[in-house]
Design an enzyme around this catalytic site. Structure first.
Site, mmCIF file in Angstrom:
data_model
loop_
_atom_site.group_PDB
_atom_site.id
_atom_site.type_symbol
_atom_site.label_atom_id
_atom_site.label_comp_id
_atom_site.label_asym_id
_atom_site.label_seq_id
_atom_site.Cartn_x
_atom_site.Cartn_y
_atom_site.Cartn_z
ATOM 1 N N VAL A 58 0.596 -1.239 0.148
ATOM 2 C CA VAL A 58 0.101 -0.081 0.037
ATOM 3 C C VAL A 58 0.902 1.369 -0.056
ATOM 4 O O VAL A 58 0.268 2.200 -0.359
ATOM 5 C CB VAL A 58 -0.848 0.150 1.424
ATOM 6 C CG1 VAL A 58 -0.381 0.203 2.477
ATOM 7 C CG2 VAL A 58 -2.238 1.074 0.809
ATOM 8 N N TYR A 59 2.054 1.425 0.329
ATOM 9 C CA TYR A 59 2.934 2.316 0.330
ATOM 10 C C TYR A 59 3.066 2.899 -0.986
ATOM 11 O O TYR A 59 3.794 2.280 -2.025
ATOM 12 C CB TYR A 59 4.448 2.113 1.074
ATOM 13 C CG TYR A 59 4.350 1.768 2.315
ATOM 14 C CD1 TYR A 59 3.146 1.909 3.324
ATOM 15 C CD2 TYR A 59 5.302 1.078 2.852
ATOM 16 C CE1 TYR A 59 3.220 1.443 4.745
ATOM 17 C CE2 TYR A 59 5.326 0.544 4.343
ATOM 18 C CZ TYR A 59 4.162 0.942 5.218
ATOM 19 O OH TYR A 59 4.291 0.316 6.488
ATOM 20 N N SER A 60 2.618 4.165 -1.175
ATOM 21 C CA SER A 60 2.698 4.741 -2.661
ATOM 22 C C SER A 60 2.004 3.663 -3.666
ATOM 23 O O SER A 60 2.230 4.000 -4.781
ATOM 24 C CB SER A 60 4.180 5.050 -3.052
ATOM 25 O OG SER A 60 4.571 6.172 -2.279
ATOM 26 N N LEU A 61 1.104 2.996 -3.136
ATOM 27 C CA LEU A 61 0.427 1.994 -3.879
ATOM 28 C C LEU A 61 1.136 1.122 -5.009
ATOM 29 O O LEU A 61 0.818 1.111 -5.929
ATOM 30 C CB LEU A 61 -0.740 2.659 -4.821
ATOM 31 C CG LEU A 61 -1.809 3.355 -3.960
ATOM 32 C CD1 LEU A 61 -3.027 4.222 -4.965
ATOM 33 C CD2 LEU A 61 -2.658 2.418 -3.085
#
Length: 326
Positions: A58-61
């Site tokens: 999910v970090y920066s998708l």
């Protein structure tokens, strides 16, 4: 750098884990460093002996995984390092693009493998527990990833002790891969994990890799500065605001400042040294957007606090409501 084992796995990890949420795409969060700005931190970490790196889909998708994978393939020998990532949070608008169903876990793992550019993820963690999916389905899917060779070990992040114990029991009954680590919210300003979660991890011999070890920077600068200081991150971090804004114990921050002054070191070194003094803690997950952040974390490994200093840091603490499980 100093090293230890991750729980009972036998895998050797550095006492500092580089958290890679800070590296990705500014369109996700305005304080994120892009790839060019991120690369020096990976090189610095590798040169300092750090071999443990944590990110999440999910970090920066997904962008964080891509940057992390490329940097580690260039600067590190993949056989010598430990790459951790996570699954749970929404990766799209569709109803099957989040959570811990078998479908999403398997799809998310395959996507993470592609983005990281590796054949196997060393430590694959659930980012939170999913109340909408039976834990049996989640653990069966994770065990499938282990037996298929896509994942080496599995871990959990933030939840109640009863949830973790239930998961360990289910894995044992079925002969499935069990969680080997807990990534939880733990620092000098938030010690509620000491009540049940950390004793459970100690009893079951799980590695503990705390997130937010510096309480979103509150333990890294004087209280007087923090009260007035607004950073790019704090202005766009509602999650961090919920964790600390209404209940920060500034007496603890003052104690960190005082001891750091007496020793002639940075406040973050003292806050991290306190975490590292706890036998149950494997490696705090440290984010760095300035070289000094990573330099301080590396120096903290060599600081041994006295019993009197630890007592000064811990004495002002009072109980908090449970934070960080959602």
């Amino acid at each position: 750098m100093q090293y230890t084992t991750l729980g009972t796995t036998g895998v050797t990890v550095s006492r500092i884990c580089l958290g890679c949420m800070s590296y990705g795409d500014r369109s996700w969060r305005n304080w994120i460093l892009d790839e060019d700005a991120s690369r020096p931190f990976f090189r610095m970490a590798i040169e300092a002996g750090i071999n443990f790196f944590d990110t999440a889909d999910v970090y920066s998708l997904g962008r964080s995984e891509e940057i992390t994978g490329r940097a580690l393939r260039e600067y590190a020998k993949l056989d010598e390092i430990v790459i951790a990532t996570k699954v749970f949070n929404a990766m799209g608008e569709g109803p099957n693009m989040r959570g811990l169903s078998r479908k999403h876990i398997v799809q998310a793992c395959e996507a993470s493998l592609r983005r990281l550019g590796v054949d196997t993820i060393d430590l694959y963690q659930i980012h939170r527990f999913d109340p909408n999916v039976p834990i049996e389905e989640t653990l069966a899917a994770l065990d499938q990833l282990v037996t298929s060779g896509k994942v080496r070990y599995i871990g959990a992040s933030s939840g109640y002790a009863w949830q973790l114990m239930k998961a360990l029991s289910v894995s044992e009954r079925h002969g499935w891969a069990r969680f080997v680590s807990m990534q939880d919210h733990y620092n000098l300003l938030y010690r509620e994990e000491e009540r049940e979660m950390l004793p459970l991890c100690r009893a079951e011999e799980l590695g503990v890799i705390p997130w937010s070890p510096l309480a979103r920077g509150r333990l890294a600068r004087p209280g007087a500065v923090s009260r007035e200081h607004v950073t790019a991150r704090s202005s766009s971090d509602p999650f961090g605001h919920d964790l600390y804004a209404n209940d920060t114990q500034w007496e603890i921050v003052d104690a960190v400042e005082a001891i750091a002054g007496e020793r002639g070191v940075q406040m973050s070194e003292i806050a991290l040294a306190w975490l590292l003094s706890k036998p149950v803690v494997t490696a705090p997950i440290v984010g760095a957007t300035k070289p000094v952040h990573l330099e301080a974390a590396i120096k903290a490994v060599d600081i041994t606090l006295t019993p009197e200093e630890i007592q000064r840091l811990e004495a002002p603490y009072h109980p908090h409501r449970v934070l960080g499980h959602r």
